[in-house]
Design a protein around this motif. Structure first.
Motif, PDB file in Angstrom:
ATOM      1  N   UNK A 164      42.771  37.585  46.969  1.00  0.00           N
ATOM      2  CA  UNK A 164      43.978  38.243  47.465  1.00  0.00           C
ATOM      3  C   UNK A 164      44.587  39.166  46.424  1.00  0.00           C
ATOM      4  N   UNK A 165      45.035  38.597  45.318  1.00  0.00           N
ATOM      5  CA  UNK A 165      45.648  39.360  44.233  1.00  0.00           C
ATOM      6  C   UNK A 165      44.853  39.159  42.954  1.00  0.00           C
ATOM      7  N   UNK A 166      44.856  40.168  42.108  1.00  0.00           N
ATOM      8  CA  UNK A 166      44.179  40.087  40.821  1.00  0.00           C
ATOM      9  C   UNK A 166      45.066  40.725  39.763  1.00  0.00           C
ATOM     10  N   UNK A 167      45.287  40.013  38.657  1.00  0.00           N
ATOM     11  CA  UNK A 167      46.121  40.532  37.572  1.00  0.00           C
ATOM     12  C   UNK A 167      45.432  40.270  36.235  1.00  0.00           C
ATOM     13  N   UNK A 168      45.845  41.034  35.231  1.00  0.00           N
ATOM     14  CA  UNK A 168      45.391  40.856  33.851  1.00  0.00           C
ATOM     15  C   UNK A 168      46.618  40.743  32.955  1.00  0.00           C
ATOM     16  N   UNK A 169      46.462  40.036  31.840  1.00  0.00           N
ATOM     17  CA  UNK A 169      47.524  39.955  30.834  1.00  0.00           C
ATOM     18  C   UNK A 169      46.898  39.970  29.443  1.00  0.00           C
ATOM     19  N   UNK A 197      42.920  38.370  26.076  1.00  0.00           N
ATOM     20  CA  UNK A 197      43.231  38.734  27.450  1.00  0.00           C
ATOM     21  C   UNK A 197      42.732  37.645  28.392  1.00  0.00           C
ATOM     22  N   UNK A 198      43.330  37.608  29.567  1.00  0.00           N
ATOM     23  CA  UNK A 198      42.876  36.721  30.638  1.00  0.00           C
ATOM     24  C   UNK A 198      43.214  37.386  31.960  1.00  0.00           C
ATOM     25  N   UNK A 199      42.458  37.057  32.967  1.00  0.00           N
ATOM     26  CA  UNK A 199      42.745  37.546  34.318  1.00  0.00           C
ATOM     27  C   UNK A 199      42.917  36.345  35.231  1.00  0.00           C
ATOM     28  N   UNK A 200      43.560  36.559  36.354  1.00  0.00           N
ATOM     29  CA  UNK A 200      43.785  35.472  37.306  1.00  0.00           C
ATOM     30  C   UNK A 200      43.872  36.062  38.705  1.00  0.00           C
ATOM     31  N   UNK A 201      43.263  35.368  39.664  1.00  0.00           N
ATOM     32  CA  UNK A 201      43.280  35.821  41.049  1.00  0.00           C
ATOM     33  C   UNK A 201      43.717  34.720  41.986  1.00  0.00           C
ATOM     34  N   UNK A 202      44.062  35.099  43.212  1.00  0.00           N
ATOM     35  CA  UNK A 202      44.503  34.137  44.225  1.00  0.00           C
ATOM     36  C   UNK A 202      43.504  34.088  45.364  1.00  0.00           C
ATOM     37  N   UNK A 203      43.501  32.944  46.066  1.00  0.00           N
ATOM     38  CA  UNK A 203      42.680  32.783  47.268  1.00  0.00           C
ATOM     39  C   UNK A 203      43.600  32.365  48.408  1.00  0.00           C
ATOM     40  N   UNK A 204      43.143  32.496  49.664  1.00  0.00           N
ATOM     41  CA  UNK A 204      44.041  32.265  50.805  1.00  0.00           C
ATOM     42  C   UNK A 204      44.689  30.887  50.843  1.00  0.00           C
ATOM     43  N   UNK A 236      59.321  42.768  47.581  1.00  0.00           N
ATOM     44  CA  UNK A 236      58.696  43.638  46.575  1.00  0.00           C
ATOM     45  C   UNK A 236      57.509  42.964  45.913  1.00  0.00           C
ATOM     46  N   UNK A 237      56.383  43.683  45.895  1.00  0.00           N
ATOM     47  CA  UNK A 237      55.218  43.182  45.187  1.00  0.00           C
ATOM     48  C   UNK A 237      54.369  42.237  45.993  1.00  0.00           C
ATOM     49  N   UNK A 238      54.694  41.933  47.243  1.00  0.00           N
ATOM     50  CA  UNK A 238      53.880  41.018  48.015  1.00  0.00           C
ATOM     51  C   UNK A 238      52.590  41.698  48.433  1.00  0.00           C
ATOM     52  N   UNK A 239      51.611  40.887  48.796  1.00  0.00           N
ATOM     53  CA  UNK A 239      50.325  41.455  49.197  1.00  0.00           C
ATOM     54  C   UNK A 239      49.651  40.520  50.173  1.00  0.00           C
ATOM     55  N   UNK A 240      48.905  41.054  51.087  1.00  0.00           N
ATOM     56  CA  UNK A 240      48.127  40.254  52.026  1.00  0.00           C
ATOM     57  C   UNK A 240      46.758  40.010  51.453  1.00  0.00           C
ATOM     58  N   UNK A 241      46.007  39.091  52.081  1.00  0.00           N
ATOM     59  CA  UNK A 241      44.688  38.746  51.561  1.00  0.00           C
ATOM     60  C   UNK A 241      43.574  39.340  52.405  1.00  0.00           C
ATOM     61  N   UNK A 242      43.882  40.281  53.283  1.00  0.00           N
ATOM     62  CA  UNK A 242      42.817  40.884  54.073  1.00  0.00           C
ATOM     63  C   UNK A 242      42.124  41.976  53.271  1.00  0.00           C
ATOM     64  N   UNK A 243      41.236  42.705  53.923  1.00  0.00           N
ATOM     65  CA  UNK A 243      40.405  43.687  53.220  1.00  0.00           C
ATOM     66  C   UNK A 243      41.224  44.806  52.613  1.00  0.00           C
TER      67      UNK A 243
END
Length: 709
Positions: A401-406, A416-423, A684-691
């Motif tokens: 769904x979402x992907x971020x880096x820090x 650095x590390x990255x993290x993502x979300x799943x439904x 603000x900043x929300x996101x869906x997990x579709x394509x």
């Protein structure tokens, strides 16, 4: 008739002969004379403490290039694990070494009380006492000691400036009071002090190096216990006089004192028993059994005849741990009386807590664990390293769904590390790592900015999905608590327009909370927006502030809270909402990030007159934990809703305590986990997990940027 000339010539020839160096066992049996105590003036004899012989033989074993020694008090720990090895290398082998101590002032005390008496007790060693410079003629020890044979003891302490530690190299390093080396001094930008001391060995081949680390066990996060993983994990064993099995009795096998009604009764009744057959082991039998003491390494077994089965572990680090049963200098009556006295102290008092710490560290040679309190997160290095999914590194699942880096930066290295979300609300870490910052060739801030610029190709390329295509991160954060100008320069781009090279939002991040060791300030979120504070999170765990003098925006975030969220996520069942997993690999693959994740802990303890108190303690490098916590904060900023943290306690701690704040946050975060696709589109900043989640998220980010600019 022999002339004077012939006698002098014969002496010169004899003195010029080259002799093969003795083994450590040969040297210590022939040269070491006890300088004080009941055996003062007598030669060292292994029979007085048979476990010493096992250690001595380990020193002679070439497999071990790093030897870690910890033991109960009154065991001869300092003499065997520190003084004798140092004198062997300097006096017998003529080698210079790095002498590592927690403080420089300790060197003079150690030299005058531990080393000089041993050397003066033996005529051969007495000749090697320094004749000039530091430590000579009873003078005070300063930065180094030069023995009469030219061997040097170069002092290195935690408090010394990093520049004072370089320039001296030696294949041998000996450290004492190891707990003092668990973290660097405030002025140091290098690795922890033990690694700095060992770095002076790198001018020599690995086979030529030898390190000795001696100390009392304190906590699991501090040295020497922090070196247990990756070691031989050896244990001492001796044969039971009854069942003949080789056993390792522990505190559960010292019995008799528990039901005593007085101290004298505890003294009379205390005795050891065999953990196998449960029969009593008398003191004469214990003395005989300890003459057959053996050291068994991880994965090895012994039969009744004392034959070892199994290979030595594939490591060069020896773990030597002497427990009370193997200490002939104390009888069970001595220990039983102390155990009984400790149990008479009322619980939950300052005296009882102090006694329990003393009991763990000095009486039983084990790490101290604070009393368990509701809400304490139970983390282990093995448990974290084993949290793996089936995806290779740098790969994303199709339902991401979402992907971020820090990013987190130091003067010489960045992380650095990255993290993502799943439904279903679970989180995963597809990649993490570090990168060099060549600050020795440029100004530090310029070098940091250049190193961050070097990460742009990785960020702009994104990560591939299993079914094809790639996803670039929706947000990128960089900690600005260290060398903030470099981070500001990297994230500044006009009026915070998305960077063309990244096509994504990059922002400076500033963690606030007691876990931020420099500020130690409790997290405090503004109540209202204004000219400086442009946006506040609904859960009040982050806010965006305009930094006018730098012409950038900063995201301030609750460092304490999000580090707890990360550590809590590392304890949840895999695939559960809020759980965190890493890419595929072995436990060894993820051992470093596991270490970073437990090197900073919120420890809850009962403090008399205050109740249950929680404080953050840092024990080593925690940069990857910081990166993961920043990722977590960015995901929440983009719409991810984390699960509630476990409650700390039903009883509120005193005002200003971290635990009080955490309990308050818990009451604010009681909503069920919501997947990114369920977040309201106008948030603000929300996101869906579709394509189209990536494009939708970027569109919302752009709109949000315009709204706050």
């Amino acid at each position: 008739m022999t002339t004077v000339f012939e006698l002098e010539l014969a002496e010169s020839i004899e003195a010029g002969k080259s002799y093969a160096p003795r083994t450590f066992r040969e040297w210590i049996e022939q040269e070491l004379i006890i300088p004080d105590g009941p055996f003062v003036g007598e030669r060292f004899r292994i029979e007085r403490q048979p476990a010493h012989g096992v250690w001595i033989d380990a020193v002679d074993d070439p497999q071990w290039t790093e030897l870690v020694f910890t033991a109960v008090t009154q065991f001869g720990k300092s003499l065997m694990a520190h003084v004798a090895p140092i004198l062997y290398h300097t006096c017998e082998l003529g080698q210079s070494l790095t002498w590592a101590l927690p403080t420089a002032d300790m060197a003079d005390t150690k030299w005058q009380q531990d080393f000089r008496p041993v050397m003066e007790a033996n005529p051969t060693l007495r000749k090697l006492l320094p004749t000039r410079g530091s430590g000579s003629r009873g003078g005070k020890v300063r930065d180094m000691i030069t023995l009469a044979n030219g061997a040097i003891l170069k002092i290195q302490s935690v408090g010394l400036d990093d520049s004072a530690k370089g320039g001296f190299t030696s294949p041998i390093m000996a450290a004492t009071e190891a707990a003092g080396f668990s973290k660097a001094g405030e002025s140091s930008v290098e690795a922890d002090p033990l690694r700095q001391a060992k770095a002076r060995q790198r001018a020599y081949k690995r086979s030529m190096r030898r390190s000795y680390v001696e100390g009392t066990l304190t906590t699991e996060e501090e040295l020497p216990w922090a070196l247990y993983e990756g070691s031989s994990k050896s244990r001492l064993v001796a044969p039971c006089p009854h069942c003949l099995e080789y056993v390792h009795p522990t505190e559960d096998d010292l019995i008799g004192w528990q039901d005593a009604r007085s101290e004298m009764e505890a003294i009379d009744n205390s005795h050891w028993r065999c953990p196998k057959c449960k029969r009593r082991i008398s003191e004469p039998d214990r003395h005989k059994a300890l003459l057959k003491t053996k050291l068994v390494h991880d994965g090895q077994t012994l039969d009744r005849d004392g034959r070892v089965h199994g290979k030595k572990p594939p490591t060069t680090r020896l773990w030597f741990h002497a427990t009370p049963f193997f200490n002939l200098l104390l009888e069970p009556a001595d220990i039983g009386a102390e155990e009984w006295a400790t149990m008479q102290i009322p619980e939950d008092t300052a005296e009882r807590i102090a006694a329990e710490k003393e009991r763990a560290q000095f009486r039983w040679a084990k790490t101290y664990k604070p009393p368990a309190i509701d809400g304490q997160i139970d983390l282990s290095r093995e448990g974290i390293a084993g949290r793996r999914n089936d995806l290779p590194q740098n790969a994303l699942p199709n339902d991401v769904g979402l992907l971020v880096y820090a990013f987190d930066t130091g003067d010489r290295k960045g992380w650095f590390a990255s993290m993502g979300t799943r439904p279903n609300g679970e989180l995963f870490v597809p990649t993490y790592g570090d990168f060099d910052i060549p600050s020795d060739k440029a100004q530090v801030e310029v070098a940091i900015q250049a190193a961050l610029e070097g990460q742009i190709p990785m960020l702009s390329a994104g990560l591939p999905k299993q079914s094809g295509g790639t996803m670039r991160p929706h947000a990128v954060g960089c900690d600005c608590g260290h060398r903030q100008k470099a981070t500001w320069a990297w994230t500044r781009h006009g009026d915070l327009n998305p960077r063309q090279a990244l096509d994504q939002w990059a922002i400076a991040m500033r963690g606030r909370g007691e876990s931020q060791m420099e500020s130690r300030q409790r997290w405090n979120c503004p109540k209202d927006r204004g000219s400086m504070v442009r946006q506040i999170g609904d859960d009040r765990t982050w806010y965006i502030e305009w930094v006018k003098r730098a012409n950038v925006f900063e995201m301030h975030w609750d460092a304490d809270g999000y580090k707890l969220h990360v550590q809590h996520g590392l304890t949840l069942d895999l695939h559960a909402p809020g759980s965190i997993s890493f890419f595929a690999g072995s436990n060894r693959t993820h051992s470093r990030i596991a270490r970073h994740c437990i090197n900073e802990r919120l420890i809850y303890e009962f403090v008399p007159l205050k109740g249950k108190v929680a404080r953050w303690h840092r024990f080593g490098d925690n940069h990857l934990l910081d990166c993961m916590a920043m990722c977590y904060a960015l995901l929440v900023k983009l719409g991810y809703q984390p699960p509630s943290l476990p409650r700390v306690s039903e009883q509120a701690p005193p005002p200003g305590n971290i635990a009080e704040h955490k309990q308050h946050v818990d009451t604010q975060n009681t909503t069920p986990v919501t997947t990114p696709s369920q977040v309201s589109a106008n948030q603000p900043g929300s996101a869906s997990s579709d394509a189209s989640s990536a494009e939708a998220a970027r569109a919302r980010i752009s709109a949000w940027i315009k709204s706050i600019s």
